[in-house]
Design an enzyme around this catalytic site. Structure first.
Site, PDB file in Angstrom:
ATOM      1  N   ARG A  10      63.016  10.323  35.068  1.00 25.00           N
ATOM      2  CA  ARG A  10      62.472   9.001  34.771  1.00 25.00           C
ATOM      3  C   ARG A  10      61.762   8.404  35.981  1.00 25.00           C
ATOM      4  O   ARG A  10      61.970   8.814  37.121  1.00 25.00           O
ATOM      5  CB  ARG A  10      63.597   8.061  34.317  1.00 25.00           C
ATOM      6  CG  ARG A  10      64.270   8.513  33.039  1.00 25.00           C
ATOM      7  CD  ARG A  10      63.303   8.382  31.870  1.00 25.00           C
ATOM      8  NE  ARG A  10      63.787   9.087  30.694  1.00 25.00           N
ATOM      9  CZ  ARG A  10      63.031   9.847  29.936  1.00 25.00           C
ATOM     10  NH1 ARG A  10      61.771  10.011  30.195  1.00 25.00           N
ATOM     11  NH2 ARG A  10      63.521  10.451  28.881  1.00 25.00           N
ATOM     12  N   CYS A  11      60.955   7.415  35.699  1.00 20.27           N
ATOM     13  CA  CYS A  11      60.248   6.645  36.702  1.00 20.27           C
ATOM     14  C   CYS A  11      61.255   6.138  37.737  1.00 20.27           C
ATOM     15  O   CYS A  11      62.333   5.709  37.349  1.00 20.27           O
ATOM     16  CB  CYS A  11      59.555   5.480  36.006  1.00 20.27           C
ATOM     17  SG  CYS A  11      58.686   4.375  37.110  1.00 20.27           S
ATOM     18  N   PRO A  12      60.942   6.215  38.984  1.00 19.92           N
ATOM     19  CA  PRO A  12      59.682   6.576  39.632  1.00 19.92           C
ATOM     20  C   PRO A  12      59.646   8.006  40.160  1.00 19.92           C
ATOM     21  O   PRO A  12      58.771   8.339  40.965  1.00 19.92           O
ATOM     22  CB  PRO A  12      59.624   5.593  40.790  1.00 19.92           C
ATOM     23  CG  PRO A  12      61.056   5.510  41.242  1.00 19.92           C
ATOM     24  CD  PRO A  12      61.861   5.583  39.947  1.00 19.92           C
ATOM     25  N   ASP A  37      58.337  11.309  30.707  1.00 22.73           N
ATOM     26  CA  ASP A  37      58.666   9.885  30.725  1.00 22.73           C
ATOM     27  C   ASP A  37      57.415   9.118  30.282  1.00 22.73           C
ATOM     28  O   ASP A  37      56.344   9.293  30.883  1.00 22.73           O
ATOM     29  CB  ASP A  37      59.074   9.460  32.129  1.00 22.73           C
ATOM     30  CG  ASP A  37      59.432   7.986  32.240  1.00 22.73           C
ATOM     31  OD1 ASP A  37      59.341   7.265  31.226  1.00 22.73           O
ATOM     32  OD2 ASP A  37      59.808   7.557  33.334  1.00 22.73           O
ATOM     33  N   ASP A  43      51.912   5.103  35.258  1.00 20.95           N
ATOM     34  CA  ASP A  43      52.288   5.142  36.666  1.00 20.95           C
ATOM     35  C   ASP A  43      51.437   6.098  37.496  1.00 20.95           C
ATOM     36  O   ASP A  43      51.044   5.767  38.614  1.00 20.95           O
ATOM     37  CB  ASP A  43      53.762   5.528  36.825  1.00 20.95           C
ATOM     38  CG  ASP A  43      54.700   4.464  36.309  1.00 20.95           C
ATOM     39  OD1 ASP A  43      54.236   3.340  36.020  1.00 20.95           O
ATOM     40  OD2 ASP A  43      55.913   4.756  36.189  1.00 20.95           O
TER      41      ASP A  43
END
Length: 69
Positions: A10-12, A37, A43
């Site tokens: 998942r982010c980041p 994600d 992003d």
């Protein structure tokens, strides 16, 4: 081209791994990030704009970034 497999992360994390990989390739080469994600679609292009790297393409869960500098 190098490929970074960030599927399931998942982010980041995908952006962090991209940032670490960019200096390892020559200017003009592509880093492909595999990320499932949904946030990666926003992003990764945003990171490219902030860091003056070229967002080349997105194809499903694959994002290609060309090193500019």
């Amino acid at each position: 081209m190098i490929t970074i497999d960030c599927r399931g992360l998942r982010c980041p994390i995908p952006v962090i791994r991209l940032a670490k990989a960019i200096p390892t390739v020559a200017v003009g080469e592509i880093v492909r990030v595999l990320a499932d994600d949904p946030a990666a679609a926003n992003d990764i292009p945003a990171w490219c704009r902030m860091k003056d790297q070229e967002f080349v393409a997105a194809d499903g869960h694959a994002f290609d970034v060309r090193r500019r500098s």
